[in-house]
Motif scaffolding. Structure first.
Motif, PDB file in Angstrom:
ATOM      1  N   LEU A 111       0.887  -1.352  -0.201  1.00  0.00           N
ATOM      2  CA  LEU A 111       0.076  -0.221   0.116  1.00  0.00           C
ATOM      3  C   LEU A 111       0.860   1.372  -0.110  1.00  0.00           C
ATOM      4  O   LEU A 111       0.832   2.086  -0.949  1.00  0.00           O
ATOM      5  N   GLY A 112       1.905   1.309   0.865  1.00  0.00           N
ATOM      6  CA  GLY A 112       2.636   2.296   1.089  1.00  0.00           C
ATOM      7  C   GLY A 112       3.522   2.676  -0.348  1.00  0.00           C
ATOM      8  O   GLY A 112       3.623   3.809  -0.827  1.00  0.00           O
ATOM      9  N   ALA A 113       3.928   1.549  -0.974  1.00  0.00           N
ATOM     10  CA  ALA A 113       4.752   1.623  -2.281  1.00  0.00           C
ATOM     11  C   ALA A 113       3.679   2.089  -3.275  1.00  0.00           C
ATOM     12  O   ALA A 113       4.093   2.991  -4.114  1.00  0.00           O
ATOM     13  N   GLY A 114       2.571   1.465  -3.574  1.00  0.00           N
ATOM     14  CA  GLY A 114       1.804   1.931  -4.315  1.00  0.00           C
ATOM     15  C   GLY A 114       1.299   3.274  -4.413  1.00  0.00           C
ATOM     16  O   GLY A 114       1.450   4.140  -5.469  1.00  0.00           O
ATOM     17  N   LEU A 115       0.939   3.931  -3.076  1.00  0.00           N
ATOM     18  CA  LEU A 115       0.571   5.279  -3.157  1.00  0.00           C
ATOM     19  C   LEU A 115       1.956   6.258  -3.414  1.00  0.00           C
ATOM     20  O   LEU A 115       1.867   7.209  -4.178  1.00  0.00           O
ATOM     21  N   GLY A 116       2.959   5.791  -3.036  1.00  0.00           N
ATOM     22  CA  GLY A 116       4.215   6.426  -3.231  1.00  0.00           C
ATOM     23  C   GLY A 116       4.403   6.623  -4.741  1.00  0.00           C
ATOM     24  O   GLY A 116       4.960   7.839  -5.191  1.00  0.00           O
TER      25      GLY A 116
ATOM     26  N   SER B  61       4.087   8.565   2.273  1.00  0.00           N
ATOM     27  CA  SER B  61       3.419   7.312   2.087  1.00  0.00           C
ATOM     28  C   SER B  61       4.174   5.876   2.292  1.00  0.00           C
ATOM     29  O   SER B  61       3.941   5.072   2.855  1.00  0.00           O
ATOM     30  N   ILE B  62       5.389   6.203   1.601  1.00  0.00           N
ATOM     31  CA  ILE B  62       6.513   4.932   1.543  1.00  0.00           C
ATOM     32  C   ILE B  62       6.913   4.613   2.690  1.00  0.00           C
ATOM     33  O   ILE B  62       7.099   3.498   3.257  1.00  0.00           O
TER      34      ILE B  62
ATOM     35  N   ALA C 281      -1.644   3.184  14.845  1.00  0.00           N
ATOM     36  CA  ALA C 281      -2.681   4.171  14.513  1.00  0.00           C
ATOM     37  C   ALA C 281      -2.608   5.443  13.796  1.00  0.00           C
ATOM     38  O   ALA C 281      -3.061   5.442  12.758  1.00  0.00           O
ATOM     39  N   GLY C 282      -1.617   6.094  14.226  1.00  0.00           N
ATOM     40  CA  GLY C 282      -1.291   7.346  13.310  1.00  0.00           C
ATOM     41  C   GLY C 282      -0.875   7.337  11.738  1.00  0.00           C
ATOM     42  O   GLY C 282      -1.275   7.787  11.004  1.00  0.00           O
ATOM     43  N   PRO C 283       0.352   6.266  11.699  1.00  0.00           N
ATOM     44  CA  PRO C 283       0.755   5.978  10.306  1.00  0.00           C
ATOM     45  C   PRO C 283      -0.368   5.393   9.619  1.00  0.00           C
ATOM     46  O   PRO C 283      -0.460   5.656   8.226  1.00  0.00           O
ATOM     47  N   LEU C 284      -1.208   4.573  10.056  1.00  0.00           N
ATOM     48  CA  LEU C 284      -2.255   4.094   9.572  1.00  0.00           C
ATOM     49  C   LEU C 284      -3.465   5.242   8.874  1.00  0.00           C
ATOM     50  O   LEU C 284      -3.850   5.253   7.696  1.00  0.00           O
ATOM     51  N   ILE C 285      -3.588   6.209   9.750  1.00  0.00           N
ATOM     52  CA  ILE C 285      -4.524   7.214   9.413  1.00  0.00           C
ATOM     53  C   ILE C 285      -3.920   8.023   8.299  1.00  0.00           C
ATOM     54  O   ILE C 285      -4.694   8.387   7.246  1.00  0.00           O
ATOM     55  N   VAL C 286      -2.743   8.282   8.488  1.00  0.00           N
ATOM     56  CA  VAL C 286      -1.836   9.046   7.111  1.00  0.00           C
ATOM     57  C   VAL C 286      -1.881   8.447   5.963  1.00  0.00           C
ATOM     58  O   VAL C 286      -2.244   8.943   4.680  1.00  0.00           O
ATOM     59  N   LEU C 287      -1.826   6.978   5.841  1.00  0.00           N
ATOM     60  CA  LEU C 287      -1.987   6.075   4.753  1.00  0.00           C
ATOM     61  C   LEU C 287      -3.385   6.353   4.297  1.00  0.00           C
ATOM     62  O   LEU C 287      -3.626   6.555   2.946  1.00  0.00           O
ATOM     63  N   LEU C 288      -4.341   6.348   5.159  1.00  0.00           N
ATOM     64  CA  LEU C 288      -5.854   6.474   4.596  1.00  0.00           C
ATOM     65  C   LEU C 288      -5.934   7.948   3.759  1.00  0.00           C
ATOM     66  O   LEU C 288      -6.528   7.668   2.853  1.00  0.00           O
ATOM     67  N   ILE C 289      -5.437   8.941   4.578  1.00  0.00           N
ATOM     68  CA  ILE C 289      -5.786  10.318   3.996  1.00  0.00           C
ATOM     69  C   ILE C 289      -4.946  10.233   2.610  1.00  0.00           C
ATOM     70  O   ILE C 289      -5.486  10.875   1.561  1.00  0.00           O
ATOM     71  N   ALA C 290      -3.683   9.734   2.415  1.00  0.00           N
ATOM     72  CA  ALA C 290      -2.955   9.723   1.373  1.00  0.00           C
ATOM     73  C   ALA C 290      -3.579   8.994   0.354  1.00  0.00           C
ATOM     74  O   ALA C 290      -3.899   9.374  -0.923  1.00  0.00           O
ATOM     75  N   ALA C 291      -4.431   7.661   0.501  1.00  0.00           N
ATOM     76  CA  ALA C 291      -4.929   7.142  -0.457  1.00  0.00           C
ATOM     77  C   ALA C 291      -6.215   7.972  -0.636  1.00  0.00           C
ATOM     78  O   ALA C 291      -6.533   7.756  -1.991  1.00  0.00           O
ATOM     79  N   VAL C 292      -6.973   8.622  -0.046  1.00  0.00           N
ATOM     80  CA  VAL C 292      -7.990   9.420  -0.299  1.00  0.00           C
ATOM     81  C   VAL C 292      -7.673  10.550  -1.261  1.00  0.00           C
ATOM     82  O   VAL C 292      -8.270  10.682  -2.365  1.00  0.00           O
ATOM     83  N   ILE C 293      -6.574  10.994  -0.883  1.00  0.00           N
ATOM     84  CA  ILE C 293      -6.167  11.989  -1.913  1.00  0.00           C
ATOM     85  C   ILE C 293      -5.620  11.795  -3.505  1.00  0.00           C
ATOM     86  O   ILE C 293      -6.114  12.316  -4.419  1.00  0.00           O
ATOM     87  N   VAL C 294      -4.951  10.514  -3.378  1.00  0.00           N
ATOM     88  CA  VAL C 294      -4.675   9.885  -4.505  1.00  0.00           C
ATOM     89  C   VAL C 294      -5.982   9.506  -5.296  1.00  0.00           C
ATOM     90  O   VAL C 294      -6.073   9.729  -6.553  1.00  0.00           O
ATOM     91  N   MET C 295      -6.894   8.601  -4.677  1.00  0.00           N
ATOM     92  CA  MET C 295      -7.998   8.053  -5.312  1.00  0.00           C
ATOM     93  C   MET C 295      -8.865   9.321  -6.051  1.00  0.00           C
ATOM     94  O   MET C 295      -9.434   9.009  -6.942  1.00  0.00           O
ATOM     95  N   PHE C 296      -8.899  10.124  -5.319  1.00  0.00           N
ATOM     96  CA  PHE C 296      -9.918  11.509  -6.019  1.00  0.00           C
ATOM     97  C   PHE C 296      -9.298  12.556  -6.753  1.00  0.00           C
ATOM     98  O   PHE C 296      -9.695  13.365  -7.191  1.00  0.00           O
TER      99      PHE C 296
END
Length: 276
Positions: free
Chosen positions: A24-29, A53-54, A221-236
């Motif tokens: 997930l982190g690699a894909g978002l990066g 993300s990475i 919890a913190g890094p997981l939330i950051v990855l979720l936010i990054a995923a939302v930014i990338v997806m939209f």
């Protein structure tokens, strides 16, 4: 007494989950880096998001995998300061590599420098996270296996940075992220194979494996939330919503077929001038 060490206390759950987080982190990066190359005026922002993300993906992979780490006859706890510091190291070293290739390109020399710095940093994150472990024993490392894990980290980082600036299509990025996740997870378990523990005392009866898992979940919890936010930014983002082919067609729509210049519209026919 040398204790029996296991990295799979909960079976396949922790390694599989750790691998998926690395992917997930690699894909978002990769997707963030692609956008940085297409949008030079926002390059720094996209590169920063990609590095975060990475970095968060690698760190999350490490500590999810560590949930399955157990030592027979000893209970394990973590130093909070060193654990958080290892997260900062992961993000910082990835940022160095991403910004180097993002601004200076992927020439062999630049890619080698960026990959080496990032790989050594990822290895430093791993062993700093291991240094955060508190247990009633001494952790020892096999030198050759540690060296192998560092080599894997450098190779994985170099491949990841090359992919970040060379692979742009969505499906290619997804495939690259699966390979990168495997490399990063492989580095972790290679490093863990170097560990042996010599138990020197009795475990504290007040500790429990449940409290250890609870601590790690809170830290994650913190890094997981950051990855979720990054995923939302990338997806939209419009590039993701349209897709690469649709984006290219939309960009090329006002231009002539293969010419690169606007289509010249014919002028309306002139009306004859008449006098009365």
């Amino acid at each position: 007494m040398t204790a029996t060490v296991s990295n799979f206390y909960y079976g396949a759950v922790t390694p599989v989950t750790a691998y998926l987080m690395a992917c997930l982190g690699a894909g978002l990066g990769l997707r963030c880096t692609t956008r940085s190359l297409r949008r030079p005026h926002r390059r720094a922002g996209w590169l920063a998001l990609g590095a975060i993300s990475i970095g968060c993906g690698i760190w999350t992979m490490h500590f999810i995998a560590m949930i399955g780490f157990s030592v027979q006859g000893a209970l394990v706890s973590y130093d909070t300061t060193r654990t958080v510091l290892s997260l900062a190291v992961a993000i910082a070293v990835v940022a160095i590599g991403v910004f180097l290739v993002g601004y200076r390109g992927s020439s062999p020399v630049n890619l080698g420098v960026a990959g080496t710095v990032t790989g050594l940093g990822v290895a430093a994150m791993h062993y700093l996270g291991m240094a955060a472990i508190h247990t009633n024993g001494d952790l020892n490392y096999d030198t050759q296996t540690v060296a192998l894990s560092v080599v894997i980290a450098v190779a994985a980082a170099t491949a990841a940075l090359w992919a970040a600036v060379s692979i742009h299509s969505l499906w290619s990025s997804l495939g690259a992220s699966l390979v990168m996740g495997l490399a990063v997870t492989g580095m972790h378990y290679t490093g863990m194979a170097a560990v042996s523990v010599h138990v020197t005392g009795q475990a504290a009866s007040s500790q429990s494996s449940t409290s250890l898992v609870s601590f790690l979940l809170v830290m994650l919890a913190g890094p997981l939330i950051v990855l979720l936010i990054a995923a939302v930014i990338v997806m939209f983002d419009p590039d993701m919503m349209l897709g690469d082919d649709e984006r290219d067609r939309a960009t090329a729509a006002p231009y002539g077929s293969g010419t690169g210049f606007p289509v010249q519209q014919p002028a309306p026919p002139s009306q004859p001038y008449t006098t009365r």
